[in-house]
Design a protein around this motif. Structure first.
Motif, PDB file in Angstrom:
ATOM      1  N   GLN A  54       0.774  -1.360   0.013  1.00  0.00           N
ATOM      2  CA  GLN A  54      -0.026   0.110  -0.049  1.00  0.00           C
ATOM      3  C   GLN A  54       0.898   1.352   0.050  1.00  0.00           C
ATOM      4  OE1 GLN A  54      -3.580   0.619   2.747  1.00  0.00           O
ATOM      5  NE2 GLN A  54      -3.240  -1.709   3.199  1.00  0.00           N
ATOM      6  N   ALA A  55       0.423   2.346  -0.667  1.00  0.00           N
ATOM      7  CA  ALA A  55       0.993   3.615  -0.465  1.00  0.00           C
ATOM      8  C   ALA A  55       0.110   4.011   0.676  1.00  0.00           C
ATOM      9  CB  ALA A  55       0.540   4.433  -1.885  1.00  0.00           C
ATOM     10  N   GLY A  56       0.860   3.853   1.973  1.00  0.00           N
ATOM     11  CA  GLY A  56      -0.290   4.055   3.079  1.00  0.00           C
ATOM     12  C   GLY A  56      -0.299   5.732   3.257  1.00  0.00           C
ATOM     13  N   THR A  57       0.425   6.343   2.303  1.00  0.00           N
ATOM     14  CA  THR A  57       0.539   7.891   2.198  1.00  0.00           C
ATOM     15  C   THR A  57      -1.104   8.079   1.734  1.00  0.00           C
ATOM     16  OG1 THR A  57       2.384   7.586   0.614  1.00  0.00           O
ATOM     17  CG2 THR A  57       1.228   9.625   0.337  1.00  0.00           C
ATOM     18  N   LYS A  58      -1.896   7.378   1.336  1.00  0.00           N
ATOM     19  CA  LYS A  58      -3.180   7.354   0.729  1.00  0.00           C
ATOM     20  C   LYS A  58      -4.114   7.169   1.936  1.00  0.00           C
ATOM     21  CE  LYS A  58      -1.306   7.870  -3.277  1.00  0.00           C
ATOM     22  NZ  LYS A  58      -0.434   8.972  -3.631  1.00  0.00           N
ATOM     23  N   TYR A  59      -4.881   6.151   1.982  1.00  0.00           N
ATOM     24  CA  TYR A  59      -5.939   6.031   3.265  1.00  0.00           C
ATOM     25  C   TYR A  59      -5.537   5.669   4.494  1.00  0.00           C
ATOM     26  CZ  TYR A  59      -9.587   6.298  -0.568  1.00  0.00           C
ATOM     27  OH  TYR A  59     -10.319   6.678  -1.472  1.00  0.00           O
ATOM     28  N   LEU A  60      -4.278   4.987   4.646  1.00  0.00           N
ATOM     29  CA  LEU A  60      -3.862   4.584   5.851  1.00  0.00           C
ATOM     30  C   LEU A  60      -3.683   5.941   6.727  1.00  0.00           C
ATOM     31  CD1 LEU A  60      -1.357   1.225   5.525  1.00  0.00           C
ATOM     32  CD2 LEU A  60      -3.945   1.503   5.752  1.00  0.00           C
ATOM     33  N   ALA A  61      -2.656   6.822   6.175  1.00  0.00           N
ATOM     34  CA  ALA A  61      -2.423   8.044   6.741  1.00  0.00           C
ATOM     35  C   ALA A  61      -3.667   8.984   6.671  1.00  0.00           C
ATOM     36  CB  ALA A  61      -1.182   8.591   6.340  1.00  0.00           C
ATOM     37  N   GLY A  62      -4.255   8.895   5.708  1.00  0.00           N
ATOM     38  CA  GLY A  62      -5.554   9.587   5.401  1.00  0.00           C
ATOM     39  C   GLY A  62      -5.758  10.985   5.639  1.00  0.00           C
ATOM     40  N   HIS A  63      -4.338  11.728   5.822  1.00  0.00           N
ATOM     41  CA  HIS A  63      -5.021  13.235   6.094  1.00  0.00           C
ATOM     42  C   HIS A  63      -4.086  13.972   5.191  1.00  0.00           C
ATOM     43  CE1 HIS A  63      -6.744  11.312   9.637  1.00  0.00           C
ATOM     44  NE2 HIS A  63      -7.277  12.438   9.776  1.00  0.00           N
ATOM     45  N   ALA A  64      -3.306  13.476   4.105  1.00  0.00           N
ATOM     46  CA  ALA A  64      -2.687  14.383   3.160  1.00  0.00           C
ATOM     47  C   ALA A  64      -1.485  14.773   3.498  1.00  0.00           C
ATOM     48  CB  ALA A  64      -3.694  15.018   2.569  1.00  0.00           C
ATOM     49  N   ASP A  65      -0.906  14.464   4.722  1.00  0.00           N
ATOM     50  CA  ASP A  65       0.320  14.799   5.330  1.00  0.00           C
ATOM     51  C   ASP A  65       1.630  14.377   5.520  1.00  0.00           C
ATOM     52  OD1 ASP A  65      -0.847  13.522   7.242  1.00  0.00           O
ATOM     53  OD2 ASP A  65      -1.527  15.349   8.450  1.00  0.00           O
ATOM     54  N   CYS A  66       1.482  12.898   5.182  1.00  0.00           N
ATOM     55  CA  CYS A  66       2.715  11.991   5.246  1.00  0.00           C
ATOM     56  C   CYS A  66       2.729  11.188   3.986  1.00  0.00           C
ATOM     57  CB  CYS A  66       2.877  11.525   6.666  1.00  0.00           C
ATOM     58  SG  CYS A  66       2.436   9.924   6.834  1.00  0.00           S
ATOM     59  N   LEU A  67       4.083  10.621   3.920  1.00  0.00           N
ATOM     60  CA  LEU A  67       4.399   9.746   2.579  1.00  0.00           C
ATOM     61  C   LEU A  67       4.828   8.550   3.476  1.00  0.00           C
ATOM     62  CD1 LEU A  67       5.628  12.564   1.055  1.00  0.00           C
ATOM     63  CD2 LEU A  67       4.651  10.777  -0.639  1.00  0.00           C
ATOM     64  N   ILE A  68       4.298   7.326   3.024  1.00  0.00           N
ATOM     65  CA  ILE A  68       4.796   5.900   3.602  1.00  0.00           C
ATOM     66  C   ILE A  68       4.538   4.895   2.710  1.00  0.00           C
ATOM     67  CG2 ILE A  68       2.812   5.588   4.918  1.00  0.00           C
ATOM     68  CD1 ILE A  68       4.847   5.053   7.384  1.00  0.00           C
ATOM     69  N   GLY A  69       5.024   3.815   2.843  1.00  0.00           N
ATOM     70  CA  GLY A  69       4.670   2.616   2.046  1.00  0.00           C
ATOM     71  C   GLY A  69       4.635   1.374   3.010  1.00  0.00           C
ATOM     72  N   THR A  70       3.666   0.430   2.709  1.00  0.00           N
ATOM     73  CA  THR A  70       3.741  -0.800   3.610  1.00  0.00           C
ATOM     74  C   THR A  70       3.739  -1.938   2.547  1.00  0.00           C
ATOM     75  OG1 THR A  70       1.282  -0.987   3.299  1.00  0.00           O
ATOM     76  CG2 THR A  70       2.211   0.504   5.300  1.00  0.00           C
ATOM     77  N   ILE A  71       4.687  -2.941   2.985  1.00  0.00           N
ATOM     78  CA  ILE A  71       4.777  -4.233   2.226  1.00  0.00           C
ATOM     79  C   ILE A  71       4.516  -5.722   3.000  1.00  0.00           C
ATOM     80  CG2 ILE A  71       6.254  -5.467   0.676  1.00  0.00           C
ATOM     81  CD1 ILE A  71       8.416  -3.097   0.862  1.00  0.00           C
ATOM     82  N   THR A  72       3.194  -6.140   2.795  1.00  0.00           N
ATOM     83  CA  THR A  72       2.887  -7.152   3.684  1.00  0.00           C
ATOM     84  C   THR A  72       3.127  -8.339   2.727  1.00  0.00           C
ATOM     85  OG1 THR A  72       1.328  -5.819   4.666  1.00  0.00           O
ATOM     86  CG2 THR A  72       0.908  -8.052   4.852  1.00  0.00           C
ATOM     87  N   SER A  73       4.037  -9.303   3.556  1.00  0.00           N
ATOM     88  CA  SER A  73       4.060 -10.758   2.924  1.00  0.00           C
ATOM     89  C   SER A  73       3.327 -11.946   3.241  1.00  0.00           C
ATOM     90  CB  SER A  73       5.595 -11.176   2.965  1.00  0.00           C
ATOM     91  OG  SER A  73       6.542 -10.083   2.614  1.00  0.00           O
ATOM     92  N   ALA A  74       3.104 -12.662   2.599  1.00  0.00           N
ATOM     93  CA  ALA A  74       2.139 -13.909   2.861  1.00  0.00           C
ATOM     94  C   ALA A  74       2.749 -14.919   3.870  1.00  0.00           C
ATOM     95  CB  ALA A  74       1.662 -14.394   1.718  1.00  0.00           C
ATOM     96  N   ASP A  75       4.094 -15.082   3.678  1.00  0.00           N
ATOM     97  CA  ASP A  75       4.843 -16.126   4.323  1.00  0.00           C
ATOM     98  C   ASP A  75       6.141 -15.624   4.726  1.00  0.00           C
ATOM     99  OD1 ASP A  75       6.859 -17.031   2.121  1.00  0.00           O
ATOM    100  OD2 ASP A  75       4.890 -16.941   1.129  1.00  0.00           O
ATOM    101  N   GLU A  76       7.063 -16.671   5.567  1.00  0.00           N
ATOM    102  CA  GLU A  76       8.189 -16.179   6.179  1.00  0.00           C
ATOM    103  C   GLU A  76       9.115 -16.144   5.099  1.00  0.00           C
ATOM    104  OE1 GLU A  76       9.637 -18.966   9.144  1.00  0.00           O
ATOM    105  OE2 GLU A  76      11.314 -17.781   9.541  1.00  0.00           O
ATOM    106  N   GLN A  77       9.353 -16.956   4.007  1.00  0.00           N
ATOM    107  CA  GLN A  77      10.445 -16.787   3.162  1.00  0.00           C
ATOM    108  C   GLN A  77      10.315 -15.571   2.372  1.00  0.00           C
ATOM    109  OE1 GLN A  77       9.418 -18.378  -0.541  1.00  0.00           O
ATOM    110  NE2 GLN A  77      11.535 -18.548  -1.072  1.00  0.00           N
ATOM    111  N   THR A  78       9.013 -15.196   1.834  1.00  0.00           N
ATOM    112  CA  THR A  78       8.771 -14.043   1.002  1.00  0.00           C
ATOM    113  C   THR A  78       9.074 -12.715   1.920  1.00  0.00           C
ATOM    114  OG1 THR A  78       6.928 -15.203  -0.186  1.00  0.00           O
ATOM    115  CG2 THR A  78       6.974 -12.526  -0.294  1.00  0.00           C
TER     116      THR A  78
END
Ligand SMILES: Cc1ncc(COP(=O)(O)O)c(C=O)c1O
Length: 387
Positions: free
Chosen positions: A197-221
């Motif tokens: 996710q570009a957490g910049t958009k809905y996660l942060a949600g207030h148009a005032d910070c930039l961030i990214g999230t990377i979620t993996s399905a398993d340990e090796q990934t």
């Protein structure tokens, strides 16, 4: 636990005898070990700011709970989250399949930057099914990149089919999940290896910070993602991690309202004679509606509309009449936006042949009547410019 509860409960501090409700901002580069033995044990703990503080861990845990994954890592922007996740799985001589509707800078990273390092990218039609994808797979295809729906043109991808094609070829499926925000869409549950996710958009949600999230399905990934970010020297400020987790606490309320306002706007816009068509997967007449209904639990506030062909002065008058809709890049904040986008400039595997301008709307949290009045004003200004 349901998502609304997860968003409130995940990533909260639990130490005794008392603790603040939210994990506070811990700003640190250096951590001091009380003894040599603690230093030797250090690898398992919080050891250095760039590797994450308790503030980062709290956000990572909350995103993992929301996405239904194994582990989440943070990046300083959504774009770096996409690019680092791709880098984690490719080497010189490898091949990538990327949706033709991908966010343009992600696309450019593959087309221009990775090409210099001997990694080749083939763009595919976003509505491709399993057989179409299977036909494009090569022995050296290491990953399929998806973005569903595409954030300019809103095609919904058949994710379970892509997941199957990826699994059969022992390739990874990486999905840009910024539109669904983990709340309306769960790529990992549908078979993806990585959800970004570009957490910049809905996660942060207030148009005032930039961030990214990377979620993996398993340990090796997750290990591969961790090493890619580590080797890139990636760092996220603890303040931005805190702001994003704070934003997540109200994600469900905001997204439900973004959805309602977008649905209302789409209904209203659907009756306007100035428009040729609406691009919104929750609308029955839009291609992708059936897949959206099958795989999503809702729709966020971002959608498109194609205007009937109008000369530039009319378009200018339309935009300049807005008092509420902002003309701005990005989306996912509390405010409404409208942007003239040009999908025809980016595509290579497919073509965009609509004659009229494509408007991308973000329905914010304002009162819906005020938003309609603002649009009414813009259409009136457009009509005057055409006289
Ligand atoms: C779908 C999508 N993915 C990724 C990004 C990149 O996010 P950031 O601006 O945080 O780098 C954007 C930004 O507009 C986006 O719309």
């Amino acid at each position: 636990m349901k998502d609304k509860t997860r968003l409130v409960a995940a990533g909260r501090p639990h130490h005794r005898p008392a603790h603040p409700v939210n994990t506070p901002v811990e700003r640190a580069s250096t951590y001091l070990f009380p003894s040599y033995d603690d230093y030797l044990e250090g690898a398992k703990a919080i050891t250095y700011g760039r590797l994450g503080t308790p503030t980062h861990r709290a956000l990572e845990d909350a995103v993992t709970a929301l996405e239904g994954g194994y582990e989440t890592r943070l990046a300083p922007s959504g774009l770096q989250a996409c690019n680092a996740a791709i880098l984690a799985f490719v080497a010189a001589g490898d091949h990538i399949l990327m949706t033709d509707a991908a966010y343009d800078p992600t696309r450019k990273f593959c087309e221009k930057f990775l090409k210099r390092f001997g990694v080749e990218t083939t763009f595919y039609d976003p509505v491709a099914g399993k057989d179409d994808i299977a036909a494009l797979m090569r022995p050296n295809t290491k990953l399929i990149f998806a973005e569903s729906p595409g954030s300019l043109t809103f095609e919904v991808q058949d994710l379970p089919a892509l997941a199957q094609a990826a699994q059969e070829a022992r390739a990874k499926l990486i999905v840009d999940n910024t539109w669904g925000a983990g709340y309306f869409y769960k790529p990992i549950v549908l078979g993806a290896d990585v959800s970004i996710q570009a957490g910049t958009k809905y996660l942060a949600g207030h148009a005032d910070c930039l961030i990214g999230t990377i979620t993996s399905a398993d340990e090796q990934t997750a290990q591969k993602i961790y090493y890619a970010l580590l080797q890139l020297g990636s760092n996220v400020s603890a303040d931005d991690a805190f702001m994003t987790l704070r934003g997540m606490r109200t994600l469900s309320t905001r997204l439900d309202r973004h959805q309602d306002n977008a649905n209302e706007l789409v209904k209203w816009l659907g009756k306007r004679s100035e428009l040729a068509r609406i691009l919104h997967p929750a609308v029955k007449t839009c291609p992708g509606h059936a897949l959206w209904k099958r795989d999503f639990t809702g729709a966020s506030g971002l959608f498109g509309a194609v205007l009937k062909p109008a000369p530039l002065p009319a378009l200018k008058a339309f935009f300049n009449a807005f008092k509420l809709f902002g003309i701005g890049f990005s989306w996912g904040g509390f405010e409404s936006l409208c942007l003239h986008v040009r999908p025809e400039q980016y595509r290579t595997a497919t073509s965009w042949s609509e004659e009229g301008a494509v408007l991308r709307f973000h329905a914010g949290l304002e009162d819906i009547d005020d938003l309609k009045a603002d649009l009414d004003r813009a259409f009136a200004a457009m009509a005057s410019a055409l006289k």
